[in-house]
Design a protein around this motif. Sequence first.
Motif, PDB file in Angstrom:
ATOM      1  N   ASP A  76      69.726  13.649  23.410  1.00 15.97           N
ATOM      2  CA  ASP A  76      68.375  13.339  22.968  1.00 15.97           C
ATOM      3  C   ASP A  76      67.885  12.115  23.714  1.00 15.97           C
ATOM      4  O   ASP A  76      68.649  11.195  23.981  1.00 15.97           O
ATOM      5  CB  ASP A  76      68.352  13.045  21.459  1.00 15.97           C
ATOM      6  CG  ASP A  76      68.671  14.286  20.635  1.00 15.97           C
ATOM      7  OD1 ASP A  76      68.265  15.382  21.051  1.00 15.97           O
ATOM      8  OD2 ASP A  76      69.328  14.145  19.588  1.00 15.97           O
ATOM      9  N   THR A  77      66.601  12.120  24.059  1.00 13.09           N
ATOM     10  CA  THR A  77      66.008  10.958  24.704  1.00 13.09           C
ATOM     11  C   THR A  77      64.806  10.510  23.909  1.00 13.09           C
ATOM     12  O   THR A  77      64.102  11.319  23.312  1.00 13.09           O
ATOM     13  CB  THR A  77      65.565  11.271  26.146  1.00 13.09           C
ATOM     14  OG1 THR A  77      64.622  12.331  26.127  1.00 13.09           O
ATOM     15  CG2 THR A  77      66.740  11.640  27.026  1.00 13.09           C
ATOM     16  N   LEU A  78      64.587   9.232  23.915  1.00 15.37           N
ATOM     17  CA  LEU A  78      63.456   8.635  23.222  1.00 15.37           C
ATOM     18  C   LEU A  78      62.363   8.344  24.243  1.00 15.37           C
ATOM     19  O   LEU A  78      62.592   7.635  25.215  1.00 15.37           O
ATOM     20  CB  LEU A  78      63.879   7.338  22.533  1.00 15.37           C
ATOM     21  CG  LEU A  78      62.763   6.521  21.893  1.00 15.37           C
ATOM     22  CD1 LEU A  78      62.153   7.299  20.731  1.00 15.37           C
ATOM     23  CD2 LEU A  78      63.295   5.194  21.412  1.00 15.37           C
ATOM     24  N   VAL A  79      61.193   8.917  24.044  1.00 18.82           N
ATOM     25  CA  VAL A  79      60.061   8.666  24.923  1.00 18.82           C
ATOM     26  C   VAL A  79      59.063   7.819  24.155  1.00 18.82           C
ATOM     27  O   VAL A  79      58.509   8.256  23.158  1.00 18.82           O
ATOM     28  CB  VAL A  79      59.406   9.983  25.390  1.00 18.82           C
ATOM     29  CG1 VAL A  79      58.179   9.691  26.234  1.00 18.82           C
ATOM     30  CG2 VAL A  79      60.406  10.827  26.155  1.00 18.82           C
ATOM     31  N   VAL A  80      58.875   6.577  24.608  1.00 17.99           N
ATOM     32  CA  VAL A  80      57.961   5.660  23.944  1.00 17.99           C
ATOM     33  C   VAL A  80      56.536   5.944  24.383  1.00 17.99           C
ATOM     34  O   VAL A  80      55.621   5.983  23.586  1.00 17.99           O
ATOM     35  CB  VAL A  80      58.346   4.195  24.233  1.00 17.99           C
ATOM     36  CG1 VAL A  80      57.348   3.251  23.604  1.00 17.99           C
ATOM     37  CG2 VAL A  80      59.749   3.912  23.729  1.00 17.99           C
TER      38      VAL A  80
END
Length: 71
Positions: free
Chosen positions: A3-7
Amino acid sequence: MSDTLVVCGVDEDLVAKLKAFRFRKETNNAAIIMKIDKEKQLVILEEEYEDISPDDLGGELPERQPRYPSK
């Protein structure tokens, strides 16, 4: 699974400009100033400088805003 967090995203025009900037052939000093558009949650181009000294560039930047120089 990763999972990646995209701000926030990056404006497509800015992505193209950054690629051209990275591989430019000129040998003079240049800079691209970016900012985050809070409403759109997008990194956008604020200003572009060509043939500017590091001292002059420092004078152009507001003192009360964060600066993240690239070395």
